[in-house]
Design an enzyme around this catalytic site. Structure first.
Site, short mmCIF file in Angstrom:
data_model
loop_
_atom_site.label_atom_id
_atom_site.label_comp_id
_atom_site.label_asym_id
_atom_site.label_seq_id
_atom_site.Cartn_x
_atom_site.Cartn_y
_atom_site.Cartn_z
N ASP A 51 0.86 -1.19 0.00
CA ASP A 51 0.00 0.00 0.00
C ASP A 51 0.89 1.24 0.00
OD1 ASP A 51 -2.31 1.94 1.23
OD2 ASP A 51 -3.23 0.13 0.39
N ASP A 52 0.45 2.30 0.62
CA ASP A 52 1.17 3.58 0.57
C ASP A 52 2.56 3.46 1.23
OD1 ASP A 52 1.66 6.26 0.16
OD2 ASP A 52 -0.17 6.95 1.16
N LYS A 127 -3.68 -0.71 -6.88
CA LYS A 127 -4.71 0.06 -6.17
C LYS A 127 -4.41 1.52 -6.42
CE LYS A 127 -5.98 1.25 -1.35
NZ LYS A 127 -5.91 0.76 0.05
N ASP A 129 -5.37 5.22 -5.57
CA ASP A 129 -6.06 6.07 -4.62
C ASP A 129 -6.39 7.42 -5.28
OD1 ASP A 129 -7.10 6.66 -2.15
OD2 ASP A 129 -5.36 5.91 -1.05
N SER A 161 -10.07 3.67 -6.16
CA SER A 161 -10.69 4.34 -5.01
C SER A 161 -11.57 5.51 -5.45
CB SER A 161 -9.60 4.84 -4.05
OG SER A 161 -8.80 3.77 -3.64
N ARG A 186 -13.36 0.96 -4.21
CA ARG A 186 -13.73 1.39 -2.87
C ARG A 186 -14.84 2.42 -2.99
NH1 ARG A 186 -10.11 2.05 1.10
NH2 ARG A 186 -11.78 3.29 1.95
N ASP A 190 -12.56 4.59 4.74
CA ASP A 190 -11.54 3.64 5.19
C ASP A 190 -12.01 2.87 6.42
OD1 ASP A 190 -9.99 4.85 3.32
OD2 ASP A 190 -8.38 5.42 4.69
C1 GLA Z 1 -6.41 6.14 1.72
C2 GLA Z 1 -6.97 4.77 1.37
C3 GLA Z 1 -6.45 3.73 2.34
C4 GLA Z 1 -4.94 3.71 2.30
C5 GLA Z 1 -4.39 5.10 2.58
C6 GLA Z 1 -2.90 5.18 2.37
O1 GLA Z 1 -6.89 6.61 2.96
O2 GLA Z 1 -8.38 4.78 1.37
O3 GLA Z 1 -6.97 2.45 2.02
O4 GLA Z 1 -4.52 3.27 1.03
O5 GLA Z 1 -4.99 6.09 1.75
O6 GLA Z 1 -2.38 6.44 2.61
#
Ligand code: GLA
Length: 388
Positions: A51-52, A127, A129, A161, A186, A190
């Site tokens: 992820d991030d 993914k 965002d 997202s 999404r 979150d």
């Molecule tokens: C957003 C996404 C999360 C995650 C964070 C990472 O909030 O919705 O699922 O990926 O960013 O910074």
């Protein structure tokens, strides 16, 4: 199905202080080992998703590079490692100036280059965002990235997202377009490590089920966000409930927990074969809430292949196990039919249950009872009468 770093490991980049848990090559390799060796992969949990907070910057040709301290051998190395174990690697970017945690994002100018970079690394999922961008940029960027990923020739699952940044509902969100360009999306907020968070997400999905339920199908799914099971916020009953309810929602099952230390009890919840079979049913029809009453009892139903179905009896009560009396006919099943019902958690089977038969399920507070229902075909009436 797979594992995603974010909910459990967040943006922990402090490898000096916390080498075991920081976002780094080591964390993903250790999770890959667990996915492969502890039965996860063989049950379908094949995606290992970054992820991030992995990005170091861009090189002199403008290509994304990972943080060189935390990912010294690069992303292609991790992808090879995942593939050598029969897994797939997912990565994260953001359609905008920065990722949500402030790392370099993908802008309209870099979409194609970034898609090629990911494909060159042999990444299997992206993914994307939506932080730090305007609605207009997202409206151009997501379709552009979808086309750019397709143009690479490498199959890359695309998790968008986008809807979550536009309120999640039509007319602002064009789900017909999304189903064409994304594999999952999404829709909403979150998830956080608490039962309240699970309930708020469930409430939103149920409130809008007339809109959301028909959208899901093979290759295009609503994503209510990660499973919390194995972390700190949910009780045993709540963990089972999230698993059952997410299964009814036809949710992509992404765990986000420490697979190195997960307890056998939580593994059992996540590794229930019948649960996974229902979640992964080939028809891909999302379930709906079909009943709720003033005693805080709800029933969810999901149609499955071969005229089977799954039922979840869910209690929002906070007092004691509740005896819920009903029949399949009262739950709008067709009359004069016979079913075998298997309890998904206990394995217990109730054979020869007629639609009209009254039965009682005992549902724990914040808990579920879940059934897999199979119609009994060509049942001999006299034999049925005998059994009853
Ligand atoms: C957003 C996404 C999360 C995650 C964070 C990472 O909030 O919705 O699922 O990926 O960013 O910074």
């Amino acid at each position: 199905m797979g594992w995603l770093a974010w909910e459990r490991f967040r943006c922990n980049i402090h490898c000096d202080e916390d080498p075991k848990n920081c976002i780094s090559e080591r964390l993903f390799m250790e999770m890959a080992d667990r996915l492969a060796q502890d039965g996860w992969r063989d049950l379908g949990y094949v995606y290992l998703n970054i992820d991030d907070c992995w990005i170091g910057g861009r090189d002199d040709k403008g290509r994304l590079v990972p943080d060189s301290k935390r990912f010294p051998r690069g992303i292609a190395f991790l992808a090879d490692y995942a593939h050598s174990l029969g897994l797939k690697l997912g990565i994260y970017e953001d359609m905008g100036n920065m990722t949500c945690m402030g790392f370099p994002g993908t802008t309209l100018d870099t979409v194609e280059l970034d898609a090629q970079t990911f494909a060159g690394w042999k990444v299997d999922m992206l993914k994307m965002d939506g932080c730090f961008s305007t609605s207009e940029e997202r409206a151009q960027g997501y379709p552009k990235m979808s086309a750019a990923l397709n143009a690479t020739g490498r199959p890359i699952a695309f998790s968008c997202s986008w809807p979550a940044y536009e309120g999640g509902l039509p007319p602002k969100v064009n789900y017909t377009l999304l189903a064409n360009i994304c594999n999952l999306w999404r829709n909403y907020d979150d998830i956080q490590d608490s039962w309240n968070s699970v309930l708020s997400i469930l409430d939103w999905f149920v409130k809008h089920q007339d809109i959301l339920q028909p959208l899901a199908g093979p290759g295009h799914w609503n994503d209510p966000d990660m499973l919390l099971i194995g972390n700190f916020g949910l009780s045993f009953e709540e963990s089972r409930s999230q698993m059952a309810l997410w299964t009814m929602l036809a949710a992509p099952l992404f765990m986000s927990t420490d697979l190195r230390t997960i307890t056998p009890q939580n593994m059992d919840i996540l590794q229930n074969p019948l649960m996974i079979k229902i979640n992964q049913d080939p028809l891909g029809i999302q379930g709906r809430r079909i009943y709720e009453d003033e005693y805080q009892i709800e029933v969810y139903k999901r149609p499955l292949t071969n005229e089977a179905s799954a039922l979840v009896f869910f209690s929002r009560r906070t007092d004691m196990p509740y005896h819920f009396h009903t029949s399949l006919a009262k739950l709008n099943f067709p009359r004069a039919k016979v079913y075998d019902a298997q309890n998904i958690f206990s394995g217990e089977i109730i054979s020869g249950l007629w639609s009209e038969n009254n039965f009682t399920v005992v549902i724990n507070p914040s808990g579920v009872v879940m059934w897999y229902l199979n119609p009994v075909k060509n049942m001999d009436i006299s034999e049925t009468m005998y059994q009853l």
